[in-house]
Design a protein around this motif. Structure first.
Motif, PDB file in Angstrom:
ATOM      1  N   SER A  34       0.842  -1.200   0.000  1.00  0.00           N
ATOM      2  CA  SER A  34       0.000   0.000   0.000  1.00  0.00           C
ATOM      3  C   SER A  34       0.874   1.245   0.000  1.00  0.00           C
ATOM      4  N   LEU A  35       0.397   2.256  -0.686  1.00  0.00           N
ATOM      5  CA  LEU A  35       1.039   3.570  -0.652  1.00  0.00           C
ATOM      6  C   LEU A  35       0.071   4.456   0.128  1.00  0.00           C
ATOM      7  N   ASN A  36       0.363   4.679   1.386  1.00  0.00           N
ATOM      8  CA  ASN A  36      -0.556   5.441   2.235  1.00  0.00           C
ATOM      9  C   ASN A  36      -0.207   6.922   2.202  1.00  0.00           C
ATOM     10  N   SER A  37      -1.244   7.735   2.060  1.00  0.00           N
ATOM     11  CA  SER A  37      -1.095   9.174   2.243  1.00  0.00           C
ATOM     12  C   SER A  37      -2.074   9.567   3.344  1.00  0.00           C
ATOM     13  N   TYR A  38      -1.929  10.773   3.839  1.00  0.00           N
ATOM     14  CA  TYR A  38      -2.823  11.218   4.920  1.00  0.00           C
ATOM     15  C   TYR A  38      -3.256  12.656   4.672  1.00  0.00           C
ATOM     16  N   ILE A  39      -4.520  12.903   4.903  1.00  0.00           N
ATOM     17  CA  ILE A  39      -5.053  14.274   4.836  1.00  0.00           C
ATOM     18  C   ILE A  39      -5.179  14.796   6.261  1.00  0.00           C
ATOM     19  N   ARG A  52       2.888   7.139  -6.385  1.00  0.00           N
ATOM     20  CA  ARG A  52       3.554   7.077  -7.678  1.00  0.00           C
ATOM     21  C   ARG A  52       2.495   6.694  -8.708  1.00  0.00           C
ATOM     22  N   ASP A  53       2.709   7.028  -9.968  1.00  0.00           N
ATOM     23  CA  ASP A  53       1.753   6.610 -11.004  1.00  0.00           C
ATOM     24  C   ASP A  53       1.985   5.129 -11.281  1.00  0.00           C
ATOM     25  N   TRP A  54       1.382   4.303 -10.489  1.00  0.00           N
ATOM     26  CA  TRP A  54       1.659   2.867 -10.461  1.00  0.00           C
ATOM     27  C   TRP A  54       0.336   2.144 -10.181  1.00  0.00           C
ATOM     28  N   LEU A  80       6.269  16.285   2.105  1.00  0.00           N
ATOM     29  CA  LEU A  80       7.017  15.135   1.575  1.00  0.00           C
ATOM     30  C   LEU A  80       8.040  14.699   2.622  1.00  0.00           C
ATOM     31  N   ASN A  81       7.673  13.660   3.351  1.00  0.00           N
ATOM     32  CA  ASN A  81       8.575  13.140   4.388  1.00  0.00           C
ATOM     33  C   ASN A  81       9.812  12.504   3.774  1.00  0.00           C
ATOM     34  N   THR A  88       6.437   9.945  -4.207  1.00  0.00           N
ATOM     35  CA  THR A  88       6.496  11.252  -4.867  1.00  0.00           C
ATOM     36  C   THR A  88       6.324  11.177  -6.380  1.00  0.00           C
ATOM     37  N   GLY A  89       6.298   9.959  -6.927  1.00  0.00           N
ATOM     38  CA  GLY A  89       6.354   9.786  -8.385  1.00  0.00           C
ATOM     39  C   GLY A  89       5.289  10.572  -9.149  1.00  0.00           C
ATOM     40  N   TRP A  90       4.167  10.847  -8.493  1.00  0.00           N
ATOM     41  CA  TRP A  90       3.070  11.532  -9.190  1.00  0.00           C
ATOM     42  C   TRP A  90       3.173  13.063  -9.052  1.00  0.00           C
TER      43      TRP A  90
END
Ligand SMILES: Cc1cc2nc3c(=O)[nH]c(=O)nc-3n(C[C@H](O)[C@H](O)[C@H](O)COP(=O)(O)O)c2cc1C
Ligand SMILES: [Fe+2]
Ligand SMILES: [Fe+2]
Length: 407
Positions: A34-39, A52-54, A80-81, A88-90
């Motif tokens: 999983s690629l987790n992001s947080y709002i 990333r665009d994946w 960006l940690n 960051t790919g996207w």
């Protein structure tokens, strides 16, 4: 993946990658990642870590943001940690849609935004201990944690909720459906326990001294929840995964667990034939054994097992005057990943003059391994060879026991 509120005004969003690709182009992830992001929402909105665009990850992220009533253009800050492209790919596409966003990262992170994504104007550098006030009592603090996993890495902390956004640290392979550790059934929990070790051994292990430093540095914070950018969120008792990480880090310089990992490869079964007496010898000392055949198994798995074991056995024949190449490749990887301070035995068959042992000795000279007397034999094994292998297996197990008790 569905957006989930993990604390007041803090949301888990992101993407599961299930397309069968390898992680970092080399590690198998049969259960995805999983690629987790947080709002984080105050009067202003921050997004922590990107994708990333994946495998359609940007679409997944965008849909979850939509479900929260947030569009990409409405994000005020992108934190960006860590600049590795899985997080960051996207960025280029994100910046096209939201050219006004402020990117927050470390000084070194800023350099990498420039080198990877050719952008400077959006970036504001944050230093250790700097804060970002999003309004509405939502404050984020940044702590640099260099080399966990790249040199520019930092973590983000929200004191009021106690959520630590740790990026790669405390991460795991595996897709995430239910993000919280306390809501998982036992097999799923065990899966993430296993995969967090494999992730550590594959990705983080080389940086173990920096992991220890980072944990020490963050020890004054009251952490109530660890929200990494891969894998599950640890909220039941976040101290558990912190302690496990300290343990994983300690394996690097040994002693690791009182266990032995056998890495073996064989063309015609002459080396394979002595695995039984070897295992019997080890078992006679009640030391657990893990067995990995290469190249049948990807090196990711023997590496993980070897990383946590205080003892290693390499069983392989001579091949073209050197080691059987798949085992040599595993040893090469162990060296690259700094598997140090192990108790080691090498055994194997040869046809005429051998050569594997010589290459083994040269290749492992710098690894701080204590190698006991190897066992080599011409052609097929016999009773005498089996007996020797049994004895050396037993001896290695005794050495591992002493090593683990002493230290
Ligand atoms: C392609 C190949 C290369 C080999 N090269 C060597 C060699 O350089 N020196 C040697 O002593 N034996 C060599 N051997 C012989 C093997 O080491 C021997 O057959 C051994 O018993 C194989 O063990 P295994 O059955 O566990 O694969 C070679 C065998 C093969 C098939
Ligand atoms: Fe990373
Ligand atoms: Fe990552």
């Amino acid at each position: 993946m569905k957006a989930v509120e993990i604390a007041k005004n803090i949301y888990f969003v992101g993407a599961n990658i299930r397309n069968g690709d390898l992680f970092e182009g080399m590690w198998p992830i049969p259960d995805g990642v999983s690629l987790n992001s947080y709002i984080v929402k105050g009067e202003k909105t921050a997004l922590i870590d990107l994708v990333r665009d994946w495998d359609n990850a940007p679409k997944s992220l965008t849909e979850q943001l939509t479900s929260l009533g947030i569009s990409i253009e409405q994000i005020d800050y992108l934190i960006l940690n860590h600049l590795e492209p899985d997080h960051t790919g996207w960025l280029e596409e994100f910046l096209k849609r939201n050219p006004k966003v402020t990117i927050l990262t470390t000084q070194l992170g800023k350099k990498m935004v420039k080198s990877f994504y050719k952008n400077e104007e959006n970036v504001t550098v944050v230093k250790d201990g700097d804060t970002l006030d999003l309004g509405n009592n939502m404050i984020l603090t940044f702590y640099s944690t260099p080399n966990v996993h790249w040199p520019e890495t930092m973590v983000t902390f929200n004191e009021s909720s106690g959520v630590l956004f740790s990026c790669d640290a405390f991460g795991s392979y595996g897709c995430v459906d239910t993000p919280f550790d306390d809501l998982l059934d036992k097999p799923t929990h065990e899966f993430f326990d296993r995969e967090s070790l494999r992730y550590y051994a594959n990705i983080v292990a080389s940086f173990s001294p920096f992991v220890e430093k980072a944990i020490e540095k963050l020890s004054g914070l009251t952490i109530k929840m660890i929200a990494p950018s891969h894998g599950i969120i640890w909220r039941k008792n976040p101290q558990t995964i912190i302690e496990r990480y300290l343990k994983f880090a300690s394996y690097m310089n040994g002693p690791a667990e009182p266990e032995i990992t056998i890495i073996w490869g064989s063309m015609y079964g002459n080396t394979e034939a002595v695995l039984s007496p070897l295992i019997e010898g080890i078992n006679s000392e009640r030391i657990p054994v893990h067995i990995h055949q290469v190249p049948n198994e990807d090196v990711s798995y023997p590496l993980t097992s070897a990383y946590r074991s205080a003892g290693l056995v390499f069983a392989m024949p001579t091949y073209e005057y050197r080691m059987f190449p798949p085992v040599a490749a595993a040893i090469d990887m162990f060296g690259r990943k700094h598997l140090k301070n192990k108790k080691v035995l090498r055994i194997g068959s040869y046809g005429w003059s051998g050569g594997a042992q010589k290459e083994f000795d040269t290749m492992t000279a710098d690894l701080d391994w204590e190698c006991i007397e190897p066992v080599e034999w011409a052609g097929a094994t016999d009773e005498e060879t089996n007996e020797k292998v049994y004895e050396q297996g037993k001896k290695l197990a005794q050495l591992v026991k002493q090593f683990c008790v002493q230290s």
